[in-house]
Design a protein around this motif. Structure first.
Motif, PDB file in Angstrom:
ATOM      1  N   ASN A 160       0.801  -1.223   0.000  1.00  0.00           N
ATOM      2  CA  ASN A 160       0.000   0.000   0.000  1.00  0.00           C
ATOM      3  C   ASN A 160       0.835   1.275   0.000  1.00  0.00           C
ATOM      4  OD1 ASN A 160       0.943   0.103   2.625  1.00  0.00           O
ATOM      5  ND2 ASN A 160      -0.999  -0.568   3.538  1.00  0.00           N
ATOM      6  N   GLN A 161       2.165   1.153   0.077  1.00  0.00           N
ATOM      7  CA  GLN A 161       3.024   2.320  -0.044  1.00  0.00           C
ATOM      8  C   GLN A 161       3.276   2.706  -1.505  1.00  0.00           C
ATOM      9  OE1 GLN A 161       6.663   1.688   2.086  1.00  0.00           O
ATOM     10  NE2 GLN A 161       5.699   1.790   4.107  1.00  0.00           N
ATOM     11  N   VAL A 162       3.080   1.761  -2.406  1.00  0.00           N
ATOM     12  CA  VAL A 162       3.379   2.028  -3.815  1.00  0.00           C
ATOM     13  C   VAL A 162       2.174   1.826  -4.725  1.00  0.00           C
ATOM     14  CG1 VAL A 162       5.824   1.469  -3.594  1.00  0.00           C
ATOM     15  CG2 VAL A 162       4.182  -0.350  -4.094  1.00  0.00           C
ATOM     16  N   ALA A 163       1.021   1.420  -4.174  1.00  0.00           N
ATOM     17  CA  ALA A 163      -0.157   1.178  -5.017  1.00  0.00           C
ATOM     18  C   ALA A 163      -1.417   1.345  -4.187  1.00  0.00           C
ATOM     19  CB  ALA A 163      -0.111  -0.214  -5.646  1.00  0.00           C
ATOM     20  N   ALA A 164      -2.501   1.710  -4.870  1.00  0.00           N
ATOM     21  CA  ALA A 164      -3.826   1.805  -4.252  1.00  0.00           C
ATOM     22  C   ALA A 164      -4.686   0.659  -4.753  1.00  0.00           C
ATOM     23  CB  ALA A 164      -4.467   3.145  -4.579  1.00  0.00           C
ATOM     24  N   LEU A 165      -5.394   0.002  -3.841  1.00  0.00           N
ATOM     25  CA  LEU A 165      -6.240  -1.129  -4.185  1.00  0.00           C
ATOM     26  C   LEU A 165      -7.695  -0.739  -3.991  1.00  0.00           C
ATOM     27  CD1 LEU A 165      -3.395  -2.415  -3.233  1.00  0.00           C
ATOM     28  CD2 LEU A 165      -4.696  -4.534  -3.013  1.00  0.00           C
ATOM     29  N   GLU A 166      -8.543  -1.134  -4.926  1.00  0.00           N
ATOM     30  CA  GLU A 166      -9.971  -0.848  -4.827  1.00  0.00           C
ATOM     31  C   GLU A 166     -10.751  -1.920  -5.572  1.00  0.00           C
ATOM     32  OE1 GLU A 166     -10.462   2.223  -8.611  1.00  0.00           O
ATOM     33  OE2 GLU A 166     -10.328   3.016  -6.569  1.00  0.00           O
ATOM     34  N   PHE A 167     -12.018  -2.103  -5.166  1.00  0.00           N
ATOM     35  CA  PHE A 167     -12.891  -3.047  -5.849  1.00  0.00           C
ATOM     36  C   PHE A 167     -13.431  -2.398  -7.116  1.00  0.00           C
ATOM     37  CE2 PHE A 167     -13.271  -4.788  -1.486  1.00  0.00           C
ATOM     38  CZ  PHE A 167     -12.859  -6.078  -1.762  1.00  0.00           C
ATOM     39  N   SER A 168     -13.448  -3.170  -8.193  1.00  0.00           N
ATOM     40  CA  SER A 168     -13.904  -2.655  -9.486  1.00  0.00           C
ATOM     41  C   SER A 168     -14.602  -3.779 -10.232  1.00  0.00           C
ATOM     42  CB  SER A 168     -12.710  -2.110 -10.281  1.00  0.00           C
ATOM     43  OG  SER A 168     -13.114  -1.612 -11.532  1.00  0.00           O
ATOM     44  N   GLY A 169     -14.886  -3.547 -11.494  1.00  0.00           N
ATOM     45  CA  GLY A 169     -15.521  -4.561 -12.322  1.00  0.00           C
ATOM     46  C   GLY A 169     -14.949  -4.516 -13.721  1.00  0.00           C
ATOM     47  N   GLY A 170     -14.923  -5.636 -14.374  1.00  0.00           N
ATOM     48  CA  GLY A 170     -14.376  -5.706 -15.729  1.00  0.00           C
ATOM     49  C   GLY A 170     -14.894  -6.927 -16.445  1.00  0.00           C
ATOM     50  N   PRO A 171     -14.698  -6.995 -17.768  1.00  0.00           N
ATOM     51  CA  PRO A 171     -15.186  -8.141 -18.544  1.00  0.00           C
ATOM     52  C   PRO A 171     -14.412  -9.407 -18.211  1.00  0.00           C
ATOM     53  CG  PRO A 171     -13.846  -6.706 -19.912  1.00  0.00           C
ATOM     54  CD  PRO A 171     -14.018  -6.003 -18.613  1.00  0.00           C
ATOM     55  N   ALA A 172     -15.128 -10.522 -18.208  1.00  0.00           N
ATOM     56  CA  ALA A 172     -14.479 -11.801 -17.938  1.00  0.00           C
ATOM     57  C   ALA A 172     -13.610 -12.247 -19.110  1.00  0.00           C
ATOM     58  CB  ALA A 172     -15.533 -12.867 -17.625  1.00  0.00           C
ATOM     59  N   VAL A 173     -14.015 -11.895 -20.335  1.00  0.00           N
ATOM     60  CA  VAL A 173     -13.287 -12.275 -21.546  1.00  0.00           C
ATOM     61  C   VAL A 173     -13.285 -11.089 -22.495  1.00  0.00           C
ATOM     62  CG1 VAL A 173     -13.175 -13.861 -23.510  1.00  0.00           C
ATOM     63  CG2 VAL A 173     -13.984 -14.690 -21.315  1.00  0.00           C
ATOM     64  N   ILE A 174     -12.168 -10.854 -23.173  1.00  0.00           N
ATOM     65  CA  ILE A 174     -12.060  -9.802 -24.182  1.00  0.00           C
ATOM     66  C   ILE A 174     -11.827 -10.469 -25.529  1.00  0.00           C
ATOM     67  CG2 ILE A 174     -10.763  -7.805 -24.968  1.00  0.00           C
ATOM     68  CD1 ILE A 174     -10.064  -7.167 -22.108  1.00  0.00           C
ATOM     69  N   ASP A 175     -12.780 -10.285 -26.454  1.00  0.00           N
ATOM     70  CA  ASP A 175     -12.664 -10.826 -27.811  1.00  0.00           C
ATOM     71  C   ASP A 175     -12.194  -9.728 -28.752  1.00  0.00           C
ATOM     72  OD1 ASP A 175     -13.622 -13.355 -27.076  1.00  0.00           O
ATOM     73  OD2 ASP A 175     -15.699 -12.660 -27.227  1.00  0.00           O
ATOM     74  N   ARG A 176     -11.419 -10.117 -29.768  1.00  0.00           N
ATOM     75  CA  ARG A 176     -10.895  -9.141 -30.726  1.00  0.00           C
ATOM     76  C   ARG A 176     -11.140  -9.638 -32.154  1.00  0.00           C
ATOM     77  NH1 ARG A 176      -7.995  -5.083 -28.425  1.00  0.00           N
ATOM     78  NH2 ARG A 176      -7.311  -5.407 -26.287  1.00  0.00           N
ATOM     79  N   TYR A 177     -11.378  -8.672 -33.052  1.00  0.00           N
ATOM     80  CA  TYR A 177     -11.543  -8.930 -34.481  1.00  0.00           C
ATOM     81  C   TYR A 177     -10.656  -7.928 -35.205  1.00  0.00           C
ATOM     82  CZ  TYR A 177     -13.826  -9.726 -38.993  1.00  0.00           C
ATOM     83  OH  TYR A 177     -14.085 -10.029 -40.299  1.00  0.00           O
ATOM     84  N   ASP A 178      -9.664  -8.422 -35.937  1.00  0.00           N
ATOM     85  CA  ASP A 178      -8.668  -7.553 -36.572  1.00  0.00           C
ATOM     86  C   ASP A 178      -8.022  -6.628 -35.539  1.00  0.00           C
ATOM     87  OD1 ASP A 178      -9.057  -8.695 -39.013  1.00  0.00           O
ATOM     88  OD2 ASP A 178     -10.430  -7.158 -39.747  1.00  0.00           O
ATOM     89  N   ARG A 179      -7.684  -7.192 -34.388  1.00  0.00           N
ATOM     90  CA  ARG A 179      -6.981  -6.513 -33.305  1.00  0.00           C
ATOM     91  C   ARG A 179      -7.803  -5.409 -32.629  1.00  0.00           C
ATOM     92  NH1 ARG A 179      -1.137  -5.033 -35.633  1.00  0.00           N
ATOM     93  NH2 ARG A 179      -2.430  -4.203 -37.317  1.00  0.00           N
ATOM     94  N   SER A 180      -9.109  -5.369 -32.877  1.00  0.00           N
ATOM     95  CA  SER A 180     -10.003  -4.431 -32.203  1.00  0.00           C
ATOM     96  C   SER A 180     -11.014  -5.229 -31.385  1.00  0.00           C
ATOM     97  CB  SER A 180     -10.746  -3.549 -33.215  1.00  0.00           C
ATOM     98  OG  SER A 180      -9.849  -2.720 -33.911  1.00  0.00           O
ATOM     99  N   ARG A 181     -11.404  -4.671 -30.266  1.00  0.00           N
ATOM    100  CA  ARG A 181     -12.422  -5.335 -29.452  1.00  0.00           C
ATOM    101  C   ARG A 181     -13.699  -5.510 -30.269  1.00  0.00           C
ATOM    102  NH1 ARG A 181     -12.234  -4.124 -23.138  1.00  0.00           N
ATOM    103  NH2 ARG A 181     -10.020  -3.761 -22.846  1.00  0.00           N
TER     104      ARG A 181
END
Length: 244
Positions: A160-181
């Motif tokens: 905790n001296q070098v980083a802050a931790l917090e609860f968040s949310g994000g996608p379980a899987v990231i799919d890409r088509y021609d290197r774009s989401r």
């Protein structure tokens, strides 16, 4: 199956299955074999994850208003809770702590080390790997995770001296088509012509006013149909030019 009336009967059975599955909350289902001519597939692509997600939700809601369609399935990943770590790069650089060291410390503490790095208990018949990690309940205690020590240039440093931790949310899987989401939509035609469904989809308000950076791409049968019409038009144009 072959014979008159088989196709309408098959569609009627599929509609009954769809109606029965609609009562199950949170279930993503597909009815049919998914072969050629049975579904229309389109994709939204973009680099802005938030704009892509919000556009996909609006498109999916409007797709369900088109009469006669079957199940509309989206590959938009479900948002899952996660712990976000935001390093203080200036402080970390001063103490000689790298972002990879922070990630390695949290990974080993919450999930355990890789199998090749685990110590082994040698028995007469086999080896038993020994996994050392925090109790699963520790993932809910950010103060406890913040007290973990991270290797630094001049010795261990408290996280905790070098980083802050917090609860968040994000996608379980990231799919890409021609290197774009990308987010795919599979639309069951339920006996409707592919061209009519494609025209109805393109007339949706959310697709006519796509945000900057988000594009619509047709894949599968619709892509083949577009390529076929383009090739046919090119062949006719070439024939006319050759005649002249």
């Amino acid at each position: 199956l072959a014979g008159r009336g088989v196709r309408p009967r098959k569609q009627g059975i599929e509609n009954q299955i769809r109606t029965a599955l609609e009562t199950l909350p949170g279930v993503r289902s597909k009815v049919g074999l998914g072969g050629s001519g049975e579904k229309y597939i389109m994709a939204l692509t973009g680099d802005d994850a938030q704009a892509l997600q919000s556009t996909a939700l609006a498109v999916e809601k409007e797709l369900r208003t088109i009469p006669g369609l079957g199940q509309v399935a989206s590959t938009a990943s479900l948002v899952r809770p996660e712990i976000a770590v935001k390093p203080d790069f200036a402080r970390a650089a001063d103490l000689g702590v790298t972002s990879s060291a922070i990630g390695e410390t949290l990974r080993v503490a919450t999930m355990g080390d890789y199998d090749v790095s685990l110590p082994k208990l040698n028995l007469s018949q086999r080896q038993v790997p020994i996994v050392v990690k925090l109790d699963p309940a520790a993932r809910q205690d950010l103060d406890l995770l913040g007290r973990l020590t991270v290797p630094g240039l001049r010795g261990p440093v408290v996280l905790n001296q070098v980083a802050a931790l917090e609860f968040s949310g994000g996608p379980a899987v990231i799919d890409r088509y021609d290197r774009s989401r990308n987010i795919n939509f599979e639309i069951e035609l339920s006996g409707l012509p592919l061209g009519d469904v494609a025209k109805a989809v393109h007339d949706l308000p959310s697709l006519k006013q796509l945000p900057p950076g988000v594009k619509l791409i047709e894949v599968g049968d619709a892509e083949v149909m577009g390529e076929l019409f383009a090739s046919f038009g090119l062949a006719m144009l070439t024939g006319v030019l050759c005649i002249y």
